[in-house]
Write an enzyme that holds these catalytic residues in place. Structure first.
Site, PDB file in Angstrom:
ATOM      1  N   SER A 120      32.508  63.352  -6.174  1.00  0.00           N
ATOM      2  CA  SER A 120      31.787  62.769  -7.299  1.00  0.00           C
ATOM      3  C   SER A 120      31.413  61.314  -7.004  1.00  0.00           C
ATOM      4  CB  SER A 120      32.613  62.920  -8.579  1.00  0.00           C
ATOM      5  OG  SER A 120      31.863  62.593  -9.721  1.00  0.00           O
ATOM      6  N   ASP A 135      26.928  58.219 -14.079  1.00  0.00           N
ATOM      7  CA  ASP A 135      27.901  57.490 -14.878  1.00  0.00           C
ATOM      8  C   ASP A 135      27.286  56.378 -15.723  1.00  0.00           C
ATOM      9  OD1 ASP A 135      29.785  59.090 -13.650  1.00  0.00           O
ATOM     10  OD2 ASP A 135      30.201  57.627 -12.076  1.00  0.00           O
ATOM     11  N   HIS A 157      27.453  66.799  -9.529  1.00  0.00           N
ATOM     12  CA  HIS A 157      27.520  67.548 -10.799  1.00  0.00           C
ATOM     13  C   HIS A 157      26.127  67.989 -11.250  1.00  0.00           C
ATOM     14  CE1 HIS A 157      31.689  66.050 -11.408  1.00  0.00           C
ATOM     15  NE2 HIS A 157      31.211  64.877 -11.029  1.00  0.00           N
TER      16      HIS A 157
END
Length: 229
Positions: A120, A135, A157
């Site tokens: 990630s 994010d 993701h």
């Protein structure tokens, strides 16, 4: 260089990092000494994050040391055979790494043979910049430039799905916005469960799901496991 860039750390029905353990084991090649960069952790302490990682990797014979626990982080990076960068908030990860002067030493150590493992946010950090993170910018990292170990931008993701009735942008639309202002970039939409493994000069896509590549002015291209970048 040796890189293992994972979209995520957890899959449904599996324990944390369970799907990644065989990949890590196959890429260790005798490496055992690891430093862990826990700075992306926000809702868990860096000690908790480090201990969790150490426990999971112990069965592989990997000895994990949290970089925040050592008196001389630069020396620890120089001695490390493995550099592990955990997921969480990419902006905090980059800020803390930059302020401690760790970016250039980490990149140099990987180029000289250390294995880089990141999931990630840790995969984002391996890219030229963190401009394709999902994010929230909870801190100012004083610039987006990252390690530049992998030449393309990764969006971890990745999914283009929207909840029913949701009127916000899809992930592809967000990526297309980036490509308007930075048309020179290539963005890899890496879905959960997938990874990119770099070894012996070859970057190979892995995982069960379709990965997408986005370039300015072009239709998205679907890639499957085994594709070589």
């Amino acid at each position: 260089m040796e890189l293992l860039l994972l979209s995520n750390s957890t899959l449904p029905g599996k324990a944390w990092l369970e799907h990644a353990l065989p990949l890590i084991a196959n890429q260790l090649n005798g490496r055992r000494s690891a430093v862990f960069i826990p700075f992306a952790g926000v809702t868990q302490t860096w000690d908790e994050y480090t201990d969790k990682t150490a426990e999971v990797l112990a069965p592989l014979g990997v000895n994990v040391t949290g970089i925040h626990r050592v008196a001389d982080p630069l020396a620890a990076i120089e001695k490390a055979e493995i550099i592990i960068v955990g997921g969480g908030n990419t902006f905090q990860l980059l800020k803390e790494s930059r302020e401690r002067g760790l970016l250039a030493p980490m990149a140099d150590r990987v180029k000289r043979g250390a294995l880089y493992i990141g999931w990630s946010a840790g995969a984002n950090l391996a890219c030229p910049a963190i401009r394709t993170t999902n994010d929230m910018p909870i801190v100012d990292p004083n610039g987006f430039d990252a390690l530049d170990l992998f030449p393309l931008q990764i969006n971890p993701h990745f999914t283009n799905a929207l909840p029913e009735g949701h009127k916000g942008e899809t992930r592809e639309q967000r990526i297309r916005e980036l490509l308007v202002v930075a048309p020179e970039l290539t963005v890899i939409g890496l879905p959960e469960g997938n990874w990119i493994q770099v070894s012996n000069g070859q970057a190979v896509l892995g995982g069960p799901n379709t990965t997408w590549v986005f370039k300015a002015g072009e239709e998205a291209v679907a890639l499957e496991a085994g594709h070589r970048f």
